[in-house]
Scaffold this motif. Structure first.
Motif, PDB file in Angstrom:
ATOM      1  N   VAL A  68       0.979  -1.148  -0.053  1.00  9.07           N
ATOM      2  CA  VAL A  68       0.015  -0.191  -0.020  1.00  9.07           C
ATOM      3  C   VAL A  68       0.932   1.263   0.080  1.00  9.07           C
ATOM      4  O   VAL A  68       1.752   1.435   0.732  1.00  9.07           O
ATOM      5  CB  VAL A  68      -1.041  -0.026   1.234  1.00  9.07           C
ATOM      6  N   ILE A  69       0.514   2.226  -0.993  1.00  9.03           N
ATOM      7  CA  ILE A  69       1.494   3.353  -1.015  1.00  9.03           C
ATOM      8  C   ILE A  69       0.420   4.582  -0.504  1.00  9.03           C
ATOM      9  O   ILE A  69      -0.666   4.874  -1.214  1.00  9.03           O
ATOM     10  CB  ILE A  69       1.685   3.647  -2.484  1.00  9.03           C
ATOM     11  N   LEU A  70       0.535   4.760   0.849  1.00 10.05           N
ATOM     12  CA  LEU A  70      -0.394   5.731   1.369  1.00 10.05           C
ATOM     13  C   LEU A  70       0.203   7.130   1.614  1.00 10.05           C
ATOM     14  O   LEU A  70       1.507   7.263   1.949  1.00 10.05           O
ATOM     15  CB  LEU A  70      -0.502   5.249   2.898  1.00 10.05           C
ATOM     16  N   ASN A 108       7.839  11.297  -3.918  1.00  8.49           N
ATOM     17  CA  ASN A 108       8.324   9.976  -3.313  1.00  8.49           C
ATOM     18  C   ASN A 108       7.727   8.556  -3.698  1.00  8.49           C
ATOM     19  O   ASN A 108       8.352   7.754  -3.660  1.00  8.49           O
ATOM     20  CB  ASN A 108       8.104  10.178  -1.753  1.00  8.49           C
ATOM     21  N   ALA A 109       6.614   8.669  -4.028  1.00 11.19           N
ATOM     22  CA  ALA A 109       5.672   7.598  -4.619  1.00 11.19           C
ATOM     23  C   ALA A 109       6.374   7.190  -5.889  1.00 11.19           C
ATOM     24  O   ALA A 109       6.498   5.667  -6.045  1.00 11.19           O
ATOM     25  CB  ALA A 109       4.318   7.851  -4.870  1.00 11.19           C
ATOM     26  N   LYS A 110       7.054   7.943  -6.472  1.00 13.66           N
ATOM     27  CA  LYS A 110       7.654   7.596  -7.911  1.00 13.66           C
ATOM     28  C   LYS A 110       8.787   6.829  -7.640  1.00 13.66           C
ATOM     29  O   LYS A 110       9.025   5.510  -7.877  1.00 13.66           O
ATOM     30  CB  LYS A 110       8.138   8.484  -8.777  1.00 13.66           C
ATOM     31  N   GLU A 111       9.760   7.091  -6.737  1.00 13.15           N
ATOM     32  CA  GLU A 111      10.811   6.598  -5.950  1.00 13.15           C
ATOM     33  C   GLU A 111      10.419   5.331  -5.551  1.00 13.15           C
ATOM     34  O   GLU A 111      11.447   4.318  -5.672  1.00 13.15           O
ATOM     35  CB  GLU A 111      11.657   7.438  -5.199  1.00 13.15           C
ATOM     36  N   ILE A 112       9.628   5.171  -4.726  1.00 16.14           N
ATOM     37  CA  ILE A 112       9.190   4.024  -4.011  1.00 16.14           C
ATOM     38  C   ILE A 112       8.771   2.766  -4.964  1.00 16.14           C
ATOM     39  O   ILE A 112       9.190   1.742  -4.974  1.00 16.14           O
ATOM     40  CB  ILE A 112       8.147   4.159  -3.201  1.00 16.14           C
ATOM     41  N   VAL A 113       7.915   3.196  -5.818  1.00 11.77           N
ATOM     42  CA  VAL A 113       7.704   2.073  -6.733  1.00 11.77           C
ATOM     43  C   VAL A 113       8.826   1.723  -7.893  1.00 11.77           C
ATOM     44  O   VAL A 113       8.805   0.565  -8.265  1.00 11.77           O
ATOM     45  CB  VAL A 113       6.382   2.771  -7.671  1.00 11.77           C
ATOM     46  N   THR A 134       2.391   6.828  -8.649  1.00 12.06           N
ATOM     47  CA  THR A 134       2.575   5.361  -8.452  1.00 12.06           C
ATOM     48  C   THR A 134       2.496   4.823 -10.033  1.00 12.06           C
ATOM     49  O   THR A 134       3.573   4.003 -10.373  1.00 12.06           O
ATOM     50  CB  THR A 134       1.397   5.033  -7.925  1.00 12.06           C
ATOM     51  N   ILE A 135       1.875   5.141 -10.965  1.00  5.19           N
ATOM     52  CA  ILE A 135       1.848   4.820 -12.231  1.00  5.19           C
ATOM     53  C   ILE A 135       3.258   5.266 -12.968  1.00  5.19           C
ATOM     54  O   ILE A 135       3.695   4.456 -13.726  1.00  5.19           O
ATOM     55  CB  ILE A 135       0.670   5.438 -12.951  1.00  5.19           C
ATOM     56  N   THR A 136       3.700   6.422 -12.801  1.00  6.72           N
ATOM     57  CA  THR A 136       4.917   7.018 -13.443  1.00  6.72           C
ATOM     58  C   THR A 136       5.995   6.001 -13.059  1.00  6.72           C
ATOM     59  O   THR A 136       6.979   5.180 -13.934  1.00  6.72           O
ATOM     60  CB  THR A 136       5.319   8.020 -12.996  1.00  6.72           C
ATOM     61  N   GLY A 137       6.159   5.470 -11.701  1.00  5.95           N
ATOM     62  CA  GLY A 137       7.091   4.632 -11.233  1.00  5.95           C
ATOM     63  C   GLY A 137       6.882   3.340 -11.646  1.00  5.95           C
ATOM     64  O   GLY A 137       7.688   2.591 -12.029  1.00  5.95           O
ATOM     65  N   LEU A 138       5.766   2.786 -11.972  1.00  5.75           N
ATOM     66  CA  LEU A 138       5.445   1.585 -12.432  1.00  5.75           C
ATOM     67  C   LEU A 138       6.032   1.295 -13.954  1.00  5.75           C
ATOM     68  O   LEU A 138       6.524   0.471 -14.078  1.00  5.75           O
ATOM     69  CB  LEU A 138       4.091   1.130 -12.408  1.00  5.75           C
TER      70      LEU A 138
END
Length: 414
Positions: A68-70, A108-113, A134-138
């Protein structure tokens, strides 16, 4: 006379207290009733989710792993509380092994994913901005991680995709939406959704910019600017969106002059110019991997029209590009929806159309395209464009539709 005035004042004050008491009692009763209904909903949802957790797994298998990315600051810091209250209990009761990663800053969500390992599905607990990151990181990964299904828990201030996947509302209806989104993850129902790739046309060879990806929209102009200022009018409560158009409809701070050159190619069902074959990946967890419809290989198909481009120049107050996800358009072949608004608006026209968009923001008479080159003619002052509710500096960019590239958990009937 003085006694009569004093008596009238006492009666008036008592009347005010009585009215306030009645209003407080009404809203207090409404709150109690709402809490009761929410408790009933959560009790029924927990009972249903626990049925999935009761299944006995073979001893060599672990519970399905979900990350979960919160975004803890989404929706004025209410996102974390709502997730822990309405979503997390259902996921745990269903027997899922849930790992929660909280974002610490913008981007930060980009880096995490991009560096995420050891998961079978990703759940986005936030709004449009967190989903876009999130989609960008994915999609920046080179290991075909876009085969991971994406869960969307609409916990942000704006939840464009989440509201199209699950019925939205306030109060009890909002809890119903969060329960539906959580149960969709538990039940494993998925649908393929489109994304758009945004990349700068002018690249610096020494430090090339990576593309960003979005699932909803790109907006530029005065209407976008007015929506962005709505939080300044918090004192108007639920009417602040309307107030923003009233108080900004005459201001020069809005971008009334969007001037650009536009090049776009027509929609294409897939050919050697625009389609890459999606590889098949076999994973351990069949629970998250429903069968993908087989289609004939279009990578060898030649489509001359796909390379043709239409060019135009425009000056407008409102420019928007949306994916079929937002408008829920099932066109064949799929295409980006481009709308160019009027050049000039009177104050009355601007406020009236702004209010209409607050109630229902749908577009009509849109151009359709597979890829778009947007080359802004920037005036002296700085200007920004908005991509899935995140602001970016207006620069020459190329937007390309990626059909059916992201698999999203959804209700069974979608």
């Amino acid at each position: 006379m003085e006694k009569a005035m004093r008596f009238a004042k006492i009666v008036r004050n008592n009347w005010k207290k009585s009215v306030c008491g009645v209003i407080a009692l009404y809203y207090g009763a409404a709150t109690v009733k709402e809490r009761y209904e929410i408790n009933l909903l959560m009790r029924a949802a927990c009972k249903e989710a626990s049925k999935y957790g009761d299944y006995t797994l073979p001893i060599d298998q672990n519970p399905t792993m979900v990350t979960v990315i919160l975004n803890p600051v989404a929706n004025k810091r209410k996102a974390k509380q709502d997730y822990e209250k309405y979503c997390e209990p259902l996921l745990h009761l269903a027997g899922l092994q849930v790992s929660v990663i909280q974002t610490a800053s913008e981007g930060n969500a980009k880096e995490i994913v991009e560096t995420l390992r050891g998961t079978e599905a990703i759940v986005v607990a936030g709004g449009d901005g967190t989903l876009s990151e999130t989609i960008t990181g994915l999609l920046r990964r080179n290991d075909h991680a876009n085969q991971f299904p994406i869960g969307v828990l609409p916990l942000g201030r704006t939840n464009t995709l989440g509201n199209t996947l699950f019925p939205s509302g306030k109060g009890v209806e909002k809890v119903k939406q969060l329960i539906s989104a959580s149960m969709a993850i538990i039940k494993g129902n998925t649908v393929w959704k489109d994304a758009m790739k945004i990349e700068p046309i002018e690249q610096n060879p020494e430090s090339p910019n990576k593309p960003i990806y979005a699932m909803c929209s790109l907006e530029w102009g005065a209407f976008r600017d007015a929506f962005a200022k709505r939080d300044r009018y918090w004192m108007y409560g639920s009417l602040r969106d309307y107030a923003s158009f009233i108080f900004n409809g005459y201001k020069d701070s809005l971008n009334w002059r969007c001037i650009a050159d536009l090049k776009f190619s027509p929609p294409c069902a897939g050919c050697s110019n625009c389609l890459k074959k999606r590889p098949e990946i076999k994973r351990k967890w069949s629970f998250f991997m429903p069968s993908v419809p087989q289609v004939h290989d279009q990578a060898l198909v030649e489509n001359q029209a796909c390379e043709t481009k239409t060019e135009l120049s425009f000056k407008t107050t409102d420019f928007r590009i949306r994916t079929p996800n937002v408008e829920q358009v099932n066109s064949d072949p799929p295409g980006l929806l481009i709308t160019i608004g009027k050049k000039d608006y009177t104050y009355k026209e601007f406020v009236s159309e702004g209010w209409d968009r607050v109630k229902q923001d749908k577009i009509s008479d849109a151009l359709q395209a597979r890829s778009v080159e947007l080359i802004p003619k920037i005036p002296d002052k700085e200007t920004v464009i908005e991509i899935d509710k995140e602001e970016y500096e207006a620069k020459p960019i190329r937007i390309t539709l990626l059909p059916k590239v992201i698999r999203v958990f959804c209700a069974r009937d979608q």
